[in-house]
Design a protein around this motif. Structure first.
Motif, short mmCIF file in Angstrom:
data_model
loop_
_atom_site.label_atom_id
_atom_site.label_comp_id
_atom_site.label_asym_id
_atom_site.label_seq_id
_atom_site.Cartn_x
_atom_site.Cartn_y
_atom_site.Cartn_z
N SER A 170 15.93 -28.92 18.49
CA SER A 170 15.24 -30.75 18.45
C SER A 170 15.37 -30.64 19.63
O SER A 170 14.46 -31.26 20.14
CB SER A 170 16.11 -31.98 17.77
OG SER A 170 17.47 -32.21 18.24
N SER B 193 6.87 -28.61 12.48
CA SER B 193 8.33 -28.25 11.89
C SER B 193 8.40 -27.22 10.91
O SER B 193 7.43 -26.68 10.09
CB SER B 193 8.89 -29.82 11.43
OG SER B 193 7.79 -29.86 9.95
N GLN C 189 16.71 -22.20 12.58
CA GLN C 189 15.95 -23.58 12.99
C GLN C 189 15.93 -23.85 14.46
O GLN C 189 16.75 -23.02 15.16
CB GLN C 189 16.93 -25.02 11.92
CG GLN C 189 16.58 -26.57 12.46
CD GLN C 189 14.62 -25.71 11.81
OE1 GLN C 189 14.97 -25.89 10.06
NE2 GLN C 189 14.66 -27.40 11.42
N ALA D 138 11.95 -29.04 20.87
CA ALA D 138 10.50 -29.86 20.09
C ALA D 138 10.34 -31.09 20.94
O ALA D 138 9.04 -31.53 21.46
CB ALA D 138 11.16 -30.26 18.45
#
Length: 583
Positions: free
Chosen positions: A65, A102, A62, A68
């Motif tokens: 964040s 995502s 993953q 992003a």
């Protein structure tokens, strides 16, 4: 200097300045090998819940964040994407806004494509079946898997060898055996389901094991009898071999192996049962699924747009003076030249059919394959390879007949013999064309010479034999006239199959291809059914949106009469598709 760290600075640090970050669990990607049948298909007579498909999972890391938020993973510019893309599905047009996708969205897209691919494969491939993926024994994954299995079964053996025996691991395995047996039952087998639930009651078995009253031989015999009752006849021998195993660990290992085969048998039986129902609803299902993918990724049809635009340009382009060769441009030239010889423009359907034919000569190294036919790319490449072999075969037989006359080739047995020899020798034509045709020329000329002598006819002279061999060897060259003519006739026949239908095309079968009529007819049916299925599944809103995009892009770029004619053609294509959509 003291070895202890100075914690005074740490204690003075203001912890309120720390920034909180959100972390998510790693998400698993589905396997490319085995996937469950589409869960959102309409209800059907054969229930899906009676089958458990094996899963193989890989983990995808993953992204943080913070990355992003800072835009570190924004799409690249169109120029960079063209250089780095792995497929057309990853292309981004210059007009599209940068979008951060995502991992969850990507996984959903992969799952949707996987379901669509399986449903499509079941419908178009009559020989489709599922099978367990077997890792190569010498691979790293294979060695790791083998080591893990050995450690597991060794640990179970140690547990059962203890005094008293520890049945903890064995009972967990029996629980899985029970679940697999229940999954193999049909919905109407309620009495047998209740019997299994009672006989393999795990709570009761635990109590028996704790008090030393667990009857292992009786339990093993009951499970083997159930497997004999539920398995396909082809698995009877495997179940029978298990009855002679006395070691409980080896017996459990063998039971799980055979149960895995039985699960796969049930999956393939369900696929066969679902196929007629899927054929009835596949067009609506595939069309709806493809539209959902297009809604999530609006630039999904970039390569399809280029493909149709190039096809339309080839059809409206003036004829080239280059010699005929098996290429997409020569296939377009095999049709009437609409820009010069015909005042009426080609129809939208004709453009689509010509595009389908061009796919049979697609560059294997090209990444820009039309997205609407991406699931059939390997199938089309296989058809292309078969067509090339048929063209070589027809060319060899045509040249051989011109030297030996009709007496030899009126014998079906002799023609089939030459076909078998030629097919066997041209298998390596792609890698060694010259060497393959040398072998063909030697064998064919020898067989013709012997056959003429056996029939009491004049045998080939040395000059004719040398000339025959020379012409057969020249077939290896792409510019060979005989081979070019055969290629054009084959593609005209396939185009006729799409335009007029298979039945009418077979009534007007090309005379020069009569020696390969059986093989070409079989291949023609495959191509016809595949293209018609794709044509029906990819119409509607998808086709209207695509053709509108082609019209907008080409109208601004073309200024000459050819461009004007192409715009009229695309506009007619757009209007016709719109009325097909609303009708």
């Amino acid at each position: 200097m003291s070895d202890k760290p100075d914690l005074s600075e740490v204690e003075k640090f203001d912890k309120s300045k720390l920034k909180k970050t959100k972390t998510e669990e790693k998400t698993t990607l589905p396997s490319n090998c085995v996937q469950p049948l589409p869960a959102d298909l309409p209800s059907c007579p054969v229930p899906h819940d009676t089958i458990k498909m094996p899963k193989m999972e890989n983990t995808a890391p993953q992204n943080d964040s913070n990355e992003a938020e800072s835009g570190a993973h924004k799409p690249e510019t169109p120029e960079q994407t063209q250089e780095n893309q792995s497929s057309c599905l990853d292309d981004h047009s210059a007009a599209s806004q940068p979008e951060v996708r995502s991992v969850t969205d990507l996984i959903e897209t992969v799952n949707e494509i996987s379901k669509l691919s399986i449903a499509h494969e079941i419908v178009v491939n009559q020989d489709f079946y599922m099978e367990d993926s077997v890792l190569p024994p010498n691979s790293l994954e294979g060695r790791i898997m083998e080591t893990m299995y050995k450690a597991f079964w060794d640990h179970l053996k140690v547990q059962l060898s203890n005094t008293p025996a520890d049945f903890t691991g064995a009972l967990e395995l029996l629980k899985e055996v029970k679940e697999i047996l229940l999954s193999l039952l049909l919905p109407r087998q309620n009495s047998l389901r209740n019997e299994i639930e009672e006989a393999l009651d795990i709570d009761l078995l635990k109590q028996e094991a704790e008090h030393g009253a667990l009857d292992v031989p009786h339990l093993s015999k009951y499970i083997l009898n159930l497997m004999t009752l539920l398995c396909a006849p082809v698995r009877d021998e495997a179940v029978r071999k298990l009855e002679s195993i006395t070691d409980p660990v080896q017996l459990l290992r063998g039971i799980f192996h055979v149960l895995g085969l039985m699960k796969m048998d049930m999956v393939n039986y369900t696929i066969q049962s679902l196929r007629p129902y899927l054929k009835e609803h596949s067009i609506q299902y595939e069309r709806a699924k493809f539209q959902e993918l297009l809604n999530k990724q609006p630039n999904l049809l970039d390569c399809t747009t280029k493909w149709l635009t190039k096809t339309a340009l080839d059809l409206t382009a003036p004829p080239s003076s280059s010699p005929d060769s098996p290429s997409s441009s020569s296939m377009a030239r095999s049709s009437p030249n609409w820009a010069v010889d015909n005042p009426q423009l080609p129809s939208s359907t004709m453009v689509l059919y010509q595009g389908y034919l061009n796919l049979l000569l697609w560059d294997l190294g090209s990444k820009e394959f039309p997205e609407t036919l991406l699931m059939d790319k390997i199938r089309l490449q296989d058809m292309e390879s078969q067509l090339k072999q048929l063209a070589i075969l027809a060319s060899v037989l045509l040249v051989a007949r011109s030297f030996s006359g009709s007496a030899l080739f009126s014998s079906t047995e002799f023609v089939n013999k030459l076909k078998r020899i030629t097919k066997a020798l041209v298998e390596e034509f792609n890698s060694r064309p010259e060497e393959a045709m040398v072998s063909v020329s030697e064998q064919v000329s020898q067989k013709i010479h012997e056959r003429l002598k056996d029939m009491g006819l004049t045998a080939l002279s040395s000059e004719k034999k040398a000339s025959l061999r020379g012409q057969l060897r020249n077939i290896a060259k792409k510019e060979n006239r005989v081979r070019s003519i055969i290629d054009q006739r084959i593609h005209l026949f396939l185009k006729g199959c799409l335009v007029r239908g298979m039945q009418e095309s077979l009534l007007d079968f090309p005379v020069g291809l009569i020696f390969i009529k059986g093989e070409l007819t079989k291949l023609g049916w495959k191509f016809f059914n595949l293209m018609r299925h794709n044509q029906q599944c990819r119409t509607g809103k998808v086709q209207v949106s695509l053709l509108h995009l082609v019209l907008v892009h080409t109208a601004g770029e073309m200024r000459d009469i050819q461009g004007l004619m192409l715009c009229f053609l695309l506009e007619e294509f757009y209007v016709q598709s719109f009325f097909n959509l609303i009708s």
